[in-house]
Design an enzyme around this catalytic site. Sequence first.
Site, PDB file in Angstrom:
ATOM      1  N   PRO A 126      -5.962   7.150   5.569  1.00  0.00           N
ATOM      2  CA  PRO A 126      -5.959   8.123   4.486  1.00  0.00           C
ATOM      3  C   PRO A 126      -5.431   7.582   3.161  1.00  0.00           C
ATOM      4  O   PRO A 126      -4.510   6.773   3.128  1.00  0.00           O
ATOM      5  CB  PRO A 126      -5.056   9.242   5.009  1.00  0.00           C
ATOM      6  CG  PRO A 126      -4.246   8.638   6.083  1.00  0.00           C
ATOM      7  CD  PRO A 126      -5.068   7.535   6.670  1.00  0.00           C
ATOM      8  N   ASN A 127      -6.066   8.052   2.119  1.00  0.00           N
ATOM      9  CA  ASN A 127      -5.718   7.790   0.724  1.00  0.00           C
ATOM     10  C   ASN A 127      -6.037   6.375   0.248  1.00  0.00           C
ATOM     11  O   ASN A 127      -5.864   6.082  -0.930  1.00  0.00           O
ATOM     12  CB  ASN A 127      -4.248   8.128   0.431  1.00  0.00           C
ATOM     13  CG  ASN A 127      -3.973   9.591   0.630  1.00  0.00           C
ATOM     14  OD1 ASN A 127      -4.694  10.432   0.109  1.00  0.00           O
ATOM     15  ND2 ASN A 127      -2.954   9.909   1.404  1.00  0.00           N
ATOM     16  N   HIS A 170      -0.779  -3.888   5.917  1.00  0.00           N
ATOM     17  CA  HIS A 170      -0.227  -2.987   4.900  1.00  0.00           C
ATOM     18  C   HIS A 170      -0.154  -3.745   3.582  1.00  0.00           C
ATOM     19  O   HIS A 170       0.315  -4.889   3.552  1.00  0.00           O
ATOM     20  CB  HIS A 170       1.153  -2.471   5.295  1.00  0.00           C
ATOM     21  CG  HIS A 170       1.111  -1.635   6.529  1.00  0.00           C
ATOM     22  ND1 HIS A 170       0.641  -0.344   6.520  1.00  0.00           N
ATOM     23  CD2 HIS A 170       1.435  -1.925   7.807  1.00  0.00           C
ATOM     24  CE1 HIS A 170       0.690   0.130   7.748  1.00  0.00           C
ATOM     25  NE2 HIS A 170       1.150  -0.810   8.553  1.00  0.00           N
ATOM     26  N   ALA A 222      -0.836   6.201   6.193  1.00  0.00           N
ATOM     27  CA  ALA A 222       0.184   7.157   6.655  1.00  0.00           C
ATOM     28  C   ALA A 222       0.139   7.388   8.164  1.00  0.00           C
ATOM     29  O   ALA A 222       1.171   7.705   8.769  1.00  0.00           O
ATOM     30  CB  ALA A 222       0.028   8.479   5.916  1.00  0.00           C
ATOM     31  N   ARG A 232      10.551  -0.016   1.648  1.00  0.00           N
ATOM     32  CA  ARG A 232      10.267   1.298   1.081  1.00  0.00           C
ATOM     33  C   ARG A 232      11.042   2.394   1.824  1.00  0.00           C
ATOM     34  O   ARG A 232      12.037   2.106   2.481  1.00  0.00           O
ATOM     35  CB  ARG A 232       8.760   1.535   1.106  1.00  0.00           C
ATOM     36  CG  ARG A 232       8.037   0.480   0.220  1.00  0.00           C
ATOM     37  CD  ARG A 232       6.581   0.694   0.109  1.00  0.00           C
ATOM     38  NE  ARG A 232       6.305   1.990  -0.504  1.00  0.00           N
ATOM     39  CZ  ARG A 232       5.144   2.611  -0.381  1.00  0.00           C
ATOM     40  NH1 ARG A 232       4.162   2.082   0.311  1.00  0.00           N
ATOM     41  NH2 ARG A 232       4.952   3.777  -0.959  1.00  0.00           N
ATOM     42  N   GLU A 272      -2.647  -5.313  12.320  1.00  0.00           N
ATOM     43  CA  GLU A 272      -2.221  -4.233  11.430  1.00  0.00           C
ATOM     44  C   GLU A 272      -1.972  -4.810  10.043  1.00  0.00           C
ATOM     45  O   GLU A 272      -1.329  -5.857   9.910  1.00  0.00           O
ATOM     46  CB  GLU A 272      -0.933  -3.619  11.996  1.00  0.00           C
ATOM     47  CG  GLU A 272      -0.339  -2.501  11.190  1.00  0.00           C
ATOM     48  CD  GLU A 272       0.954  -1.967  11.806  1.00  0.00           C
ATOM     49  OE1 GLU A 272       1.519  -1.037  11.222  1.00  0.00           O
ATOM     50  OE2 GLU A 272       1.400  -2.473  12.862  1.00  0.00           O
ATOM     51  N   TYR A 280       0.507  -0.574  -4.910  1.00  0.00           N
ATOM     52  CA  TYR A 280      -0.678  -0.959  -4.148  1.00  0.00           C
ATOM     53  C   TYR A 280      -1.615  -1.914  -4.883  1.00  0.00           C
ATOM     54  O   TYR A 280      -2.567  -2.398  -4.287  1.00  0.00           O
ATOM     55  CB  TYR A 280      -1.450   0.299  -3.722  1.00  0.00           C
ATOM     56  CG  TYR A 280      -0.625   1.219  -2.863  1.00  0.00           C
ATOM     57  CD1 TYR A 280      -0.258   0.855  -1.573  1.00  0.00           C
ATOM     58  CD2 TYR A 280      -0.183   2.443  -3.347  1.00  0.00           C
ATOM     59  CE1 TYR A 280       0.516   1.693  -0.785  1.00  0.00           C
ATOM     60  CE2 TYR A 280       0.581   3.290  -2.555  1.00  0.00           C
ATOM     61  CZ  TYR A 280       0.935   2.904  -1.279  1.00  0.00           C
ATOM     62  OH  TYR A 280       1.698   3.732  -0.499  1.00  0.00           O
ATOM     63  N   ASN A 340      -5.679  -0.902   8.564  1.00  0.00           N
ATOM     64  CA  ASN A 340      -4.619  -0.408   7.698  1.00  0.00           C
ATOM     65  C   ASN A 340      -4.578   1.096   7.955  1.00  0.00           C
ATOM     66  O   ASN A 340      -5.345   1.849   7.363  1.00  0.00           O
ATOM     67  CB  ASN A 340      -4.901  -0.701   6.229  1.00  0.00           C
ATOM     68  CG  ASN A 340      -3.777  -0.237   5.324  1.00  0.00           C
ATOM     69  OD1 ASN A 340      -2.964   0.594   5.713  1.00  0.00           O
ATOM     70  ND2 ASN A 340      -3.739  -0.765   4.119  1.00  0.00           N
ATOM     71  N   ARG A 345      -4.060   5.134  -7.378  1.00  0.00           N
ATOM     72  CA  ARG A 345      -2.806   5.634  -6.798  1.00  0.00           C
ATOM     73  C   ARG A 345      -1.725   4.562  -6.842  1.00  0.00           C
ATOM     74  O   ARG A 345      -1.858   3.510  -6.227  1.00  0.00           O
ATOM     75  CB  ARG A 345      -3.057   6.052  -5.347  1.00  0.00           C
ATOM     76  CG  ARG A 345      -1.835   6.516  -4.624  1.00  0.00           C
ATOM     77  CD  ARG A 345      -2.160   6.902  -3.176  1.00  0.00           C
ATOM     78  NE  ARG A 345      -0.931   7.170  -2.474  1.00  0.00           N
ATOM     79  CZ  ARG A 345      -0.634   6.675  -1.293  1.00  0.00           C
ATOM     80  NH1 ARG A 345      -1.490   5.895  -0.656  1.00  0.00           N
ATOM     81  NH2 ARG A 345       0.505   6.961  -0.726  1.00  0.00           N
TER      82      ARG A 345
END
Length: 152
Positions: free
Chosen positions: A11-12, A101, A78, A108, A99, A24, A75, A19
Amino acid sequence: MTATIFVLNGPNLNMLGLREPHIYGADTLADIEQRVKAHGVGLGLAVDFRQSNHEGVLVDWVQEARDRARGIVINPAAYTHTSVALHDALKASDLPVIEVHLSNVHAREEFRHRSFVSPIARGIVIGFGAQGYELALDGISRMISPPSAQRP
């Protein structure tokens, strides 16, 4: 026959470039897709690159990968921190999983420090921005290639 790698995005991530570019980066997901597919060609891999904001769609794609791919780069965004369903699907896929990111999630918010994907991932690439996808593809390429075919 060319091995296919599913590159799945949660998502996103369709909002990349808009964003929080200070976290990012300025690359859009389309920019990343273009570079990852070109990198895959250089590695002799076909890349099936997808994004969804919906957990069930991602689970369906992981299940599809079991029959259509040799590995998964994901990725989960969330869903990294919330999705037992994605964890279970990835585990049941019996495929190598990397995985990815874009940011260093451990630098964070506290809630980002726990991943439901990491325990079943063969590798994790964190904090390298868009380049992390290419690094993940390099890693998965080595995982699925016979040792005699690997570069030194």
